[in-house]
Scaffold this active site. Structure first.
Site, PDB file in Angstrom:
ATOM      1  N   GLN B 332       1.169 -15.632  -4.870  1.00  0.00           N
ATOM      2  CA  GLN B 332       2.223 -16.635  -5.056  1.00  0.00           C
ATOM      3  C   GLN B 332       1.999 -17.839  -4.145  1.00  0.00           C
ATOM      4  O   GLN B 332       2.153 -18.984  -4.548  1.00  0.00           O
ATOM      5  CB  GLN B 332       3.587 -15.987  -4.761  1.00  0.00           C
ATOM      6  CG  GLN B 332       4.773 -16.852  -5.133  1.00  0.00           C
ATOM      7  CD  GLN B 332       4.896 -17.028  -6.650  1.00  0.00           C
ATOM      8  OE1 GLN B 332       4.397 -16.228  -7.421  1.00  0.00           O
ATOM      9  NE2 GLN B 332       5.535 -18.118  -7.059  1.00  0.00           N
ATOM     10  N   GLU B 359      -4.369   9.629  -5.060  1.00  0.00           N
ATOM     11  CA  GLU B 359      -4.160  10.586  -3.956  1.00  0.00           C
ATOM     12  C   GLU B 359      -2.686  10.759  -3.641  1.00  0.00           C
ATOM     13  O   GLU B 359      -2.258  10.719  -2.487  1.00  0.00           O
ATOM     14  CB  GLU B 359      -4.981  10.179  -2.726  1.00  0.00           C
ATOM     15  CG  GLU B 359      -6.474  10.269  -3.057  1.00  0.00           C
ATOM     16  CD  GLU B 359      -7.367  10.430  -1.848  1.00  0.00           C
ATOM     17  OE1 GLU B 359      -6.886  10.923  -0.813  1.00  0.00           O
ATOM     18  OE2 GLU B 359      -8.548  10.083  -1.963  1.00  0.00           O
TER      19      GLU B 359
END
Lengths: 265, 375
Positions: B332, B359
């Site tokens: 941004q 994971e």
């Protein structure tokens, strides 16, 4: 058995934005790191040790406790042991000039009696560019400056070196040992320290020595030169846009370059 | 947290390697979806591939704090490489912890030097967050086990040679999951198609199928039925590393955004002087510091022998979500440029997302945390 001494320096790097305070730059604008040229000198020494049967590499520096990190990095890359010279007298010296460094390293050389001394061509911060050669002179060693290739014949006691001269010229020189070589960047590709190297380095010796230990007194580090001023030079930048097609632009660029002295014939 | 001199030096050296080497090739590796093997060699030269290999087998046997520091810095350079490294480390951890002396002697010294590369095969097409639903089987036949099934999202699938595989010894019994060592050269092991991914595109991710793969019974690393608890144990250790990787990506995105905000001028001043932008940096920096704090605390607990399951889950959950937020804000701040692949933040944005998924998803981490604080 051959002994190589590598003198190293932790240099200050100035941040992009900084403020001058008289002839000093405040610590908050400085970052400390191993002098770039010295990294190449260390690599040269470590490669000699790896190639030879019985080579000891000792690294020496002048500097406060902070410098231990720098010298420890040299140990992590394969240097066997370190020497760090510092005391209150040195801490109180404003400008450690070439003479002072020469006195100190010469005292270390008298103690260590190395066959070969490697230094960086210059230090990135004060850029005296003289310590290596000055040390050779004081110690009565042979020397070669700005070495960018080294072929050491330890048995014959000769270093075959290539030296980088201005204007793209290089020369080959044979230097008899014991000798000081000031090492140019690009002579090799300095390695990264390995994890095991870093761990081993924690256990290697860094001997701290004072001027007194080296048999020197205050007089040895008194400077003959005085730093009188420090300032940022005015910088100018100029832009010239070349118009026209590639041929015309190339011709204009060529004439500008010729004017500026590039590619002189 | 106070680091030892050795830990500080390792962090600094790996950071330098990350900036000088890993970051250099990252854009190209991402674009061509090619794992940078030369950088892997570099990791090996630094001894990083032996990070979780015991000293006696030529490894570095890192403490968990060091493991976290290394993971953060490698990810700072290139997450795809950090992922490959942490999976290799999972495999060497399994071997170190559960292998026989003979197996360790056979595999670990070489794996410590970088090759063969390890793989960790738990996930399946139908079994992700709940591995007990796996359908891969390992049926005992005399002195052998015969493996059949399909594993999914295997990191190092193409380049790896040593697989740690979880399979059921009784297809009807969810409690029969067992851990095996399967060299990829074994007949019947097939590498499936290369996966097309949103991010982490340089990482080598494939399926791995097992078709009547016969392995000697001694390749069973845990007793029958003890596989899942072994997997969870190893993953808890590795989780701190994944969390640290998320911190590395976030820090990388932050640093790029910081440089950009100082250089980019709009409304006659660098955008770093505009309050809405400044507050973004305040939030990003806080998230990163909090993440790193959790990671270091989880690592410290592990090194001190304390139960760190909850803290490790907190670290993984918080740091990975923070990495997504920080990378998002970094894009941004870059405006339109941040949306272009010439800018690293575009890749960080795509890469960061995986850290909330692999994971152990954020949702699974919250389950672990909730169990720890409620039950």
């Amino acid at each position: 058995m051959m002994k190589v001494l590598v003198t190293v320096k932790e240099v200050a790097e100035v941040e992009e934005d900084f403020v001058l305070d008289g002839t000093r730059i405040d610590d908050r604008f400085l970052e400390y790191d191993l002098n770039e040229w010295d990294d190449y000198a260390i690599e040269t020494a470590v490669q000699l040790a790896e190639a030879g049967d019985d080579v000891e590499v000792v690294s020496a520096t002048i500097g406060p406790e902070r410098c231990e990190e720098t010298i420890r990095m040299a140990l992590a890359k394969g240097v066997d042991r370190g020497i760090r010279v510092w005391d209150d007298t040195l801490a109180s010296v404003d400008l450690l000039d070439v003479n002072a460094k020469t006195e100190i390293f010469n005292a270390i050389i008298a103690e260590e009696e190395p066959d070969l001394i490697l230094t960086g061509v210059q230090a990135h911060d004060d850029s005296f560019g003289a310590t290596g050669v000055s040390v050779a002179d004081a110690a009565g060693y042979e020397w070669a400056a700005v070495v960018n290739a080294l072929d050491l014949d330890a048995d014959a006691g000769v270093a075959h070196v290539r030296r980088e001269l201005e204007g793209g010229v290089e020369e080959l020189t044979d230097v008899e040992l014991p000798a000081v070589l000031t090492i140019q960047t690009g002579i090799n590709e300095p390695r990264y320290a390995s994890l095991r190297g870093i761990r081993m380095a924690q256990r290697k010796e860094i001997a701290q020595q004072t001027l007194d230990d080296l048999g020197l007194d205050e007089g040895a580090v008194e400077s003959q030169i005085t730093l009188t001023d420090m300032y940022e030079p005015e910088s100018e930048s100029d832009v010239e846009l070349f118009e026209g097609d590639a041929d015309a632009a190339a011709a204009s660029l060529a004439s500008v370059l010729r004017e500026k002295g590039v590619g002189a014939q | 947290m106070e680091l030892t001199a050795e830990q500080r030096t390792i962090r600094d050296v790996v950071r330098e390697f990350a900036v000088e080497e890993l970051r250099e090739g990252a854009q190209e590796a991402d674009k061509t979806e090619t794992f940078p093997e030369d950088l892997w060699d570099g990791l090996a030269e630094l001894d990083l591939t032996g990070l979780t290999v015991p000293l006696e087998y030529g490894g570095y046997e890192a403490d968990r704090v060091t493991y976290a520091l290394v993971n953060e810095e490698v990810a700072y350079g290139q997450l795809a490489v950090a992922t490959a490294l942490s999976v290799h480390c999972l495999a060497t951890s399994c071997l170190s912890e559960f292998g026989t002396d003979e197996q360790k002697e056979q595999w670990l010294p070489e794996m410590a030097t970088g090759r063969p590369v390890g793989m960790f095969c738990l996930s399946e097409p139908e079994a992700g967050s709940n591995p007990a639903e796996m359908s891969t089987t390992a049926i005992r036949e005399g002195d052998e086990y015969v493996l059949n099934g399909r594993k999914q999202w295997i990191t190092n699938g193409q380049r790896g040679e040593v697989a740690i595989v979880f399979a059921k010894t009784d297809p009807e019994d969810d409690g029969s999951v067992t851990q095996f060592l399967v060299p990829k050269s074994t007949a019947g092991v097939e590498v499936g198609k290369k996966e097309e991914k949103l991010g982490l595109r340089a990482s080598d991710t494939t399926q791995l199928t097992f078709d009547d793969v016969r392995i000697p019974a001694e390749n069973r690393l845990t007793a029958e039925g003890r596989g899942l608890s072994a997997a969870f144990h190893i993953l808890t250790g590795g989780r701190v590393g994944i969390a640290a990787q998320a911190v590395g990506v976030a820090q990388a995105a932050f640093d790029q955004a910081r440089t950009y905000a100082h250089e980019r001028e709009q409304f006659d001043a660098p955008i770093s002087e505009i309050q809405t932008i400044r507050h973004k940096f305040a939030e990003m920096a806080t998230q990163i510091e909090a993440s790193r704090g959790l990671v270091h605390e989880a690592a410290r607990q592990d090194d001190a022998g304390e139960d760190n399951r909850v803290t490790a889950a907190m670290a993984k959950y918080f740091a990975s979500e923070a990495a997504v937020d920080v990378a998002n804000e970094a894009v941004q701040i870059h405006g339109g440029y941040g949306y272009m692949s010439e800018f690293d933040v575009e890749r960080f944005y795509r890469d960061a997302k995986i850290t909330t998924i692999y994971e152990g998803t954020s949702e699974i981490q919250k389950e672990i945390i909730a169990r720890g604080v409620l039950d």
